[in-house]
Design an enzyme around this catalytic site. Structure first.
Site, PDB file in Angstrom:
ATOM      1  N   SER A  18       0.717  -1.207  -0.101  1.00  0.00           N
ATOM      2  CA  SER A  18       0.181  -0.190   0.065  1.00  0.00           C
ATOM      3  C   SER A  18       0.815   1.170  -0.228  1.00  0.00           C
ATOM      4  CB  SER A  18      -1.070   0.138   1.298  1.00  0.00           C
ATOM      5  OG  SER A  18      -0.207   0.140   2.520  1.00  0.00           O
ATOM      6  N   TYR A  73      -3.475   0.682  -2.587  1.00  0.00           N
ATOM      7  CA  TYR A  73      -4.584   1.066  -2.034  1.00  0.00           C
ATOM      8  C   TYR A  73      -3.878   2.020  -0.789  1.00  0.00           C
ATOM      9  CZ  TYR A  73      -3.333  -2.514   1.326  1.00  0.00           C
ATOM     10  OH  TYR A  73      -2.471  -3.305   2.212  1.00  0.00           O
TER      11      TYR A  73
END
Length: 127
Positions: A25, A58
């Site tokens: 991420s 993300y």
């Protein structure tokens, strides 16, 4: 019909860390996420202005006011501390929604502090 449009963007943020051993991420200062309308765990596209890499991951919310931009896991191989990146989220809009839609474009300074928030980028704009 739905079209994919820019929802939010953090423009020219400076990478503060790259942590290869984290699960994955990008960690982003919560103030920047809020300003761009990007949520924790939301899919984002990242462009590295220094080497041209483009990738998706993300978001994870970082400490407010910290200016943190940390690429984690495999993505850490695609950036170096000090690189300039653009972080973008996209939204799915119906044709009628497009006319009223205004993306949130967050312009930051060299310390990842908010300099301005705009919704329109004229062609050939240098920011």
């Amino acid at each position: 019909m739905f079209r994919t449009m820019l929802g939010g963007k953090i423009h020219r943020a400076t990478v503060t860390e790259a942590d290869l051993n984290y699960v994955g991420s990008i960690t982003v200062d919560q103030d920047l996420l809020d300003a761009a309308g990007i949520y924790p765990n939301e899919k984002v596209a990242i462009v590295n202005n220094n080497n041209g890499e483009r990738f998706e991951t993300y978001t994870i919310a970082g400490k407010r006011g910290s200016g943190v931009i940390c690429l984690n896991g495999a993505a850490a191989r695609l950036v170096q501390k000090g690189d300039i990146v653009i972080i973008m989220s996209y939204v799915q809009l119906s044709e009628p929604e497009i006319a009223a839609h205004e993306p949130k474009v967050v312009l930051v300074d060299g310390n990842n502090k908010i300099r301005d928030i705009i919704s329109y980028e004229p062609p050939h704009t240098v920011l």
